[in-house]
Design an enzyme around this catalytic site. Structure first.
Site, short mmCIF file in Angstrom:
data_model
loop_
_atom_site.label_atom_id
_atom_site.label_comp_id
_atom_site.label_asym_id
_atom_site.label_seq_id
_atom_site.Cartn_x
_atom_site.Cartn_y
_atom_site.Cartn_z
N SER A 1 0.83 -1.20 0.00
CA SER A 1 0.00 0.00 0.00
C SER A 1 0.87 1.25 0.00
O SER A 1 0.55 2.24 0.65
CB SER A 1 -0.91 0.00 1.23
OG SER A 1 -0.12 -0.21 2.39
N LYS B 1 15.36 -0.55 -15.76
CA LYS B 1 15.29 0.89 -16.07
C LYS B 1 15.54 1.73 -14.82
O LYS B 1 15.90 2.91 -14.93
CB LYS B 1 13.95 1.25 -16.73
CG LYS B 1 12.71 1.05 -15.87
CD LYS B 1 12.36 2.19 -14.96
CE LYS B 1 11.30 1.80 -13.96
NZ LYS B 1 11.08 2.81 -12.92
P1 NAD Z 1 6.84 2.99 -1.87
O1 NAD Z 1 8.11 3.43 -2.50
O2 NAD Z 1 5.77 4.00 -1.70
O3 NAD Z 1 7.29 2.30 -0.49
C1 NAD Z 1 6.70 2.44 0.69
C2 NAD Z 1 5.94 1.20 1.10
O4 NAD Z 1 6.81 0.29 1.77
C3 NAD Z 1 4.85 1.56 2.09
O5 NAD Z 1 3.67 0.88 1.79
C4 NAD Z 1 5.41 1.08 3.41
O6 NAD Z 1 4.41 0.73 4.32
C5 NAD Z 1 6.16 -0.15 2.97
N1 NAD Z 1 7.12 -0.61 3.95
C6 NAD Z 1 8.03 0.10 4.67
N2 NAD Z 1 8.71 -0.72 5.50
C7 NAD Z 1 8.22 -1.97 5.29
C8 NAD Z 1 8.53 -3.25 5.82
N3 NAD Z 1 9.48 -3.40 6.73
N4 NAD Z 1 7.83 -4.31 5.38
C9 NAD Z 1 6.89 -4.17 4.44
N5 NAD Z 1 6.55 -2.99 3.89
C10 NAD Z 1 7.22 -1.91 4.31
O7 NAD Z 1 6.24 1.72 -2.63
P2 NAD Z 1 5.57 1.64 -4.08
O8 NAD Z 1 5.76 2.92 -4.83
O9 NAD Z 1 4.19 1.17 -3.87
O10 NAD Z 1 6.47 0.56 -4.82
C11 NAD Z 1 6.14 -0.79 -4.96
C12 NAD Z 1 6.71 -1.32 -6.25
O11 NAD Z 1 6.09 -0.63 -7.33
C13 NAD Z 1 8.23 -1.07 -6.43
O12 NAD Z 1 8.80 -2.22 -7.00
C14 NAD Z 1 8.30 0.08 -7.42
O13 NAD Z 1 9.46 0.04 -8.22
C15 NAD Z 1 7.06 -0.18 -8.26
N6 NAD Z 1 6.51 0.99 -8.96
C16 NAD Z 1 6.43 2.20 -8.37
C17 NAD Z 1 5.86 3.26 -9.06
C18 NAD Z 1 5.75 4.63 -8.45
O14 NAD Z 1 5.61 5.61 -9.20
N7 NAD Z 1 5.74 4.75 -7.13
C19 NAD Z 1 5.35 3.07 -10.34
C20 NAD Z 1 5.43 1.81 -10.91
C21 NAD Z 1 6.01 0.77 -10.21
P1 13P Z 2 10.48 5.52 -9.69
O1 13P Z 2 10.44 4.40 -8.69
O2 13P Z 2 11.86 5.94 -10.08
O3 13P Z 2 9.63 6.69 -9.26
O4 13P Z 2 9.84 4.98 -11.03
C1 13P Z 2 8.48 4.96 -11.16
C2 13P Z 2 8.11 4.07 -12.27
O5 13P Z 2 8.39 2.90 -12.24
C3 13P Z 2 7.42 4.71 -13.41
O6 13P Z 2 7.02 3.76 -14.35
#
Ligand code: NAD
Ligand code: 13P
Length: 413
Positions: free
Chosen positions: A11, A267
């Protein structure tokens, strides 16, 4: 007939956004899905900020820090990881992993990759044995045994089939319903769509989960997988698409799980490099040069280590490849933090702590993990950009060295 219950594990910024997308779709497709979407929240105490439109000095919710699940379920906003975005009321924040996945036939994994192992340990034996997964995680699993896609690693660990979703999807833009595309790879063994198993005897099949690079033998990758019972709607490409597709979030379905997973993971290293050169003030041409080399190294990495399954077109034609490279090197967190680290002369880890309010960078850890693997294979020189990022993070090289480092000749081009 049964409907699919969808659970989201994670989340954060993207986890909450994907839960929103899915909750809109479960509501819009009542013939396929149960409406409620359980979302696992790593519980913490959060103070609703005064800047929030929900801040009300007179409300008990705002006088002191509250459990994040309580906030999400009360005001339908994840004020910490996706502030300012109203969430559908059919999302239920749940602090218990076990309860989140109870009776769920579709599991969406969306956590920063460093936390997935512990979550999966807790999930073992707690999920429906015929559940299907989709990993939205951008990262790869590296161990002394080799390198593995998270989709496959999750599948192996939990004994289920797991596909992958990845694309040019900066979470906040998707959450604000600005149009984007994404790529979903889903290619389970054909038994899912074939005849139902006889009453009382669950249909199982041994599947081979692709290849794991750097391993001598692949036997641990055989997963005994159970067929989806016939009373559930089949998880065809058409129905899987309905989990994610929105008017503002266009899904293209493919079969190449490895290509989709690798594009999203690799990436992030390239985005760090793009941030470095932008931080030096070198402009768009330099960034484009980094992206060009980055795309070539993605394809080369895929072809070298996942040659049985990866398709070059996944990198060059789909959102999870070239498009994610462009968006991540323009406005992603890895890009922004790397840029700021050069501009302010701080380490990228310090910038992450200072700027991201608990969100996690994936590019730095992936750069170390990929480097550890390349070193073990004696192939660091074959991936000069990935290697340069690692060496700059380690303090062995400087961002200014990037042009020279990219000149290194390759034996395999
Ligand atoms: P985020 O970077 O917002 O990370 C924070 C999350 O980690 C929070 O939900 C927090 O509760 C959790 N967290 C912290 N400590 C923790 C622990 N000890 N155990 C379990 N959870 C813990 O996370 P995100 O953006 O949702 O990223 C998830 C995946 O999605 C990643 O692989 C990221 O590369 C990918 N992603 C991110 C984006 C973006 O724009 N944010 C876009 C596409 C893909
Ligand atoms: P960042 O984790 O660098 O924000 O990348 C987000 C992402 O994966 C966009 O597609």
């Amino acid at each position: 007939t049964k409907k699919h219950r969808v659970a989201v594990i994670g989340s954060g910024n993207w986890g909450t956004t994907i839960a929103k997308v899915i909750a809109e779709n479960t509501k819009a497709n009542p013939d396929l899905f149960e409406e409620t979407v359980q979302m696992w929240v790593f519980e913490e105490e959060v103070q609703i900020p005064e800047s929030s439109e929900h801040f009300d000095r007179g409300s008990a919710l705002c006088t002191k820090p509250q459990k994040l699940t309580h906030i999400i379920n009360s005001i339908h906003e994840n004020v910490k990881y996706l502030p300012g975005v109203p969430l559908p009321s059919n999302i239920v924040g749940n602090p218990s992993l076990e309860e989140t996945v109870k009776e769920a036939s579709i599991l969406i994994f969306n956590l920063p990759h460093q936390f997935i192992e512990k979550a999966c340990d807790q999930l073992q034996g707690k999920i429906l044995p015929f559940a299907r997964g989709i990993s939205c995680i951008k990262g790869i699993e590296v161990s002394d045994k080799g390198i593995e896609l998270f989709s496959e690693w999750i599948g192996r660990k939990l004994g289920i089939y797991c596909g992958a979703l990845s694309g040019a999807n900066i979470a906040t833009e998707v959450a604000l319903e600005k149009w984007s595309e994404t790529t979903v790879a889903y290619d389970p063994p054909s038994m899912d769509s074939s005849q139902p198993s006889p009453q009382g005897s669950p249909k199982t099949s041994q599947i081979n989960l692709g290849e794991m690079s750097g391993r001598a033998e692949d036997s641990s990758k055989k997963v005994k997988m159970m067929a989806l019972p016939a009373e559930y709607p089949p998880l065809s490409h058409e129905n899987v698409k309905k989990i994610f597709h929105r008017p503002y979030f266009h899904v293209r379905m493919v079969d190449d799980v490895a290509g989709v997973s690798l594009g999203g993971a690799l990436k992030n290293i390239v985005a760090v490099a793009a941030g470095f050169v932008d931080g030096l003030g070198w402009g768009d041409n330099a960034k484009a040069a980094v992206m060009r080399v980055g795309l070539l190294e993605e394809v080369k990495f895929g072809k070298m280590f996942f040659e049985k399954s990866v398709k070059t077109a996944t990198f060059t034609e789909e959102s999870c490849g070239v498009a994610d490279m462009i968006t991540s090197c323009s406005g992603g967190r890895n890009f922004r933090c790397a840029k700021m680290s050069v501009e302010k002369g701080m380490s990228i880890n310090e910038v992450e702590k200072q700027e991201l309010n608990g969100q996690k960078l994936q590019g730095t850890s992936t750069a170390y993990e990929v480097n550890g693997f390349l070193k073990s294979q004696g192939l660091e020189d074959e991936f000069p950009l990935f290697t340069a990022v690692y060496n700059i993070l380690e303090g062995n090289k400087k961002p200014e060295d990037i042009p020279k480092l990219l000149e290194a000749p390759s034996k395999y081009r």
